[in-house]
Design a protein around this motif. Structure first.
Motif, short mmCIF file in Angstrom:
data_model
loop_
_atom_site.label_atom_id
_atom_site.label_comp_id
_atom_site.label_asym_id
_atom_site.label_seq_id
_atom_site.Cartn_x
_atom_site.Cartn_y
_atom_site.Cartn_z
N UNK A 147 0.96 -1.35 0.04
CA UNK A 147 0.04 -0.09 -0.04
C UNK A 147 0.76 1.25 -0.07
N UNK A 148 2.24 1.00 0.22
CA UNK A 148 2.99 2.25 0.13
C UNK A 148 4.22 1.65 -0.19
N UNK A 149 4.79 0.45 -0.54
CA UNK A 149 5.95 -0.06 -0.79
C UNK A 149 6.13 -1.49 -0.31
N UNK A 150 5.17 -2.06 0.45
CA UNK A 150 5.35 -3.10 1.37
C UNK A 150 5.60 -4.36 0.78
N UNK A 151 5.78 -4.51 -0.59
CA UNK A 151 6.46 -5.85 -1.25
C UNK A 151 7.83 -5.17 -1.44
N UNK A 176 11.47 7.04 0.59
CA UNK A 176 10.90 8.42 0.05
C UNK A 176 10.64 7.98 -1.66
N UNK A 177 10.73 6.84 -2.28
CA UNK A 177 10.37 6.70 -3.46
C UNK A 177 9.34 5.79 -3.80
N UNK A 178 8.92 4.74 -3.08
CA UNK A 178 7.96 3.70 -3.46
C UNK A 178 6.57 4.10 -3.53
N UNK A 179 6.07 4.99 -2.56
CA UNK A 179 4.43 5.13 -2.49
C UNK A 179 3.84 6.03 -3.69
N UNK A 180 4.75 6.78 -4.67
CA UNK A 180 4.47 7.46 -5.71
C UNK A 180 3.45 6.59 -6.51
N UNK A 181 3.76 5.21 -6.76
CA UNK A 181 3.31 4.50 -7.44
C UNK A 181 2.11 3.46 -7.01
N UNK A 182 1.86 3.72 -5.60
CA UNK A 182 0.85 3.21 -5.16
C UNK A 182 -0.43 4.35 -5.29
N UNK A 197 -8.08 3.04 0.23
CA UNK A 197 -8.52 3.90 -0.72
C UNK A 197 -7.81 3.73 -2.15
N UNK A 198 -7.56 2.61 -2.48
CA UNK A 198 -7.04 2.09 -3.77
C UNK A 198 -5.53 2.20 -3.90
N UNK A 199 -4.95 2.31 -2.68
CA UNK A 199 -3.51 2.33 -2.62
C UNK A 199 -2.87 1.05 -2.48
N UNK A 200 -3.72 0.19 -1.95
CA UNK A 200 -3.20 -1.05 -1.68
C UNK A 200 -3.35 -2.22 -2.84
N UNK A 201 -2.40 -3.39 -3.02
CA UNK A 201 -2.78 -4.31 -3.83
C UNK A 201 -1.88 -5.54 -3.25
N UNK A 202 -2.08 -6.67 -3.87
CA UNK A 202 -1.29 -7.76 -3.38
C UNK A 202 -0.91 -8.58 -4.42
#
Length: 359
Positions: A55-59, A297-303, A89-94
């Motif tokens: 959801x913000x970089x967790x993979x 600082x980089x990952x959540x842009x793509x969520x 709110x659509x940020x997360x995926x699996x």
């Protein structure tokens, strides 16, 4: 799942319920989070693959910390139902953390596709992802980003990893130039926080209602309780504004990808950090937030854009700590990323590089 921080809120996996998960490459350091248990068991050879959510970089965070391959799919690619319509709110995926690109592609083949009643779906897949593995990606136009939108400092080893990968990409025939993606860090960070905090608060209050009581501070860890308190101060208008902000970001990124096929950067701002500051029980909220933002600082842009993004294990420090490089593509373009990842895997193989575990 062997361990994950409460509600997926942390980029390290240090919990009151199950204790600390350690990085197999250095037991004093974090394996990342929130899928830190997944990263640790795959890196240490306990299982060949493990489920992760992002959801913000967790993979991608544990993939970078543990020397693994981690793909965050496009928004809507993997169904989240039947109870959840969308995560955060659509940020997360699996998806999953794996040692090889092939295994990641095969798992996504087995799990992608809209389920009946899903609120939306990713663009259709032309052919199995497994067939993309080993297919030449062609000459790609690549943007190299070494500084985050936030301006947060980045470890020299993380920058070196990205620049080394850029040289490898050029040697493979790709066109690489430095460029920054669009976006205002403060605006996007605020939008992500509203979506995360409000979703976490609502989930926990629903659970408490099911149990027939009111949510209490003693029910959750310190970081989670602070999140619930912040959520109580947010309004419906805040939520609507946050959705508008991430949708505008997705449109701006779509324009960016008309010029560049792929955006590459360090996955993280730091090499795997020591355990402690990002523990969920940390009573010092400022220390926790500062450590989190410096690390990721980089990952959540793509969520927020919903685009596919992967961390590829292409660099190790002199102390043998893994450092991932992140590659992100336009909405629905996992096929391009799998082709590129398999090309990099053949050119810079990592599968046989494993941690030397203490007896």
């Amino acid at each position: 799942k062997t361990n994950t921080p409460e509600m997926g809120l942390a980029a390290s996996t240090e919990t009151a319920l199950h204790g600390v998960t350690r990085n197999p490459w250095d037991l004093a350091r974090t394996p990342g989070g929130s899928s830190g248990g997944a990263g640790a068991v795959v890196a240490s050879g306990i299982v060949p693959a493990a489920q992760g959510s992002d959801g913000g970089g967790s993979i991608r965070i544990p993939a970078s910390c543990c020397g693994l391959f981690g793909m965050k799919p496009t928004r809507g690619r993997v169904p989240l139902g039947p109870i959840v319509g969308e995560g955060w709110g659509s940020l997360g995926t699996s998806h999953a953390l794996t040692r090889s690109v092939r295994d990641s592609a095969a798992l996504l083949d087995a799990t992608h596709g809209a389920a009946p009643g899903d609120p939306y779906a990713a663009p259709p897949v032309a052919r199995p992802y497994l067939q993309e593995v080993g297919t030449p990606p062609g000459r790609l136009r690549v943007a190299l980003q070494v500084a985050p939108l936030s301006g947060s400092p980045v470890d020299a080893e993380c920058i070196a990893a990205a620049r080394e990968a850029a040289r490898a990409m050029q040697a493979l025939g790709h066109e690489v130039e430095e460029a920054m993606p669009p976006g205002d860090s403060e605006e996007l960070g605020r939008a992500a926080w509203v979506l995360v905090a409000s979703s976490v608060g609502a989930t926990l209050h629903r659970r408490a209602k099911t149990l027939g009581r009111v949510l209490d501070e003693s029910d959750v860890e310190a970081v989670t309780w602070r999140t619930v308190q912040h959520a109580a101060m947010m309004s419906a208008a805040d939520y609507a504004d946050a959705l508008l902000a991430i949708h505008l970001h997705g449109r701006r990124m779509a324009v960016f990808h008309e010029r560049y096929d792929v955006l590459m950067s360090p996955t993280l701002g730091q090499v795997p950090v020591p355990l402690g500051p990002q523990r969920m029980s940390n009573p010092d909220g400022d220390e926790y937030v500062s450590a989190l933002l410096r690390f990721t600082p980089f990952t959540n842009l793509f969520n927020m854009s919903g685009e596919p993004s992967m961390s590829v294990p292409l660099h190790w420090t002199p102390n043998d700590l893994p450092v991932g490089v992140m590659f992100s593509a336009g909405f629905g373009r996992e096929d391009m990323l799998y082709r590129l990842a398999s090309q990099l895997e053949a050119a810079r193989p990592w599968f046989d590089r494993v941690p030397l575990l203490a007896p």
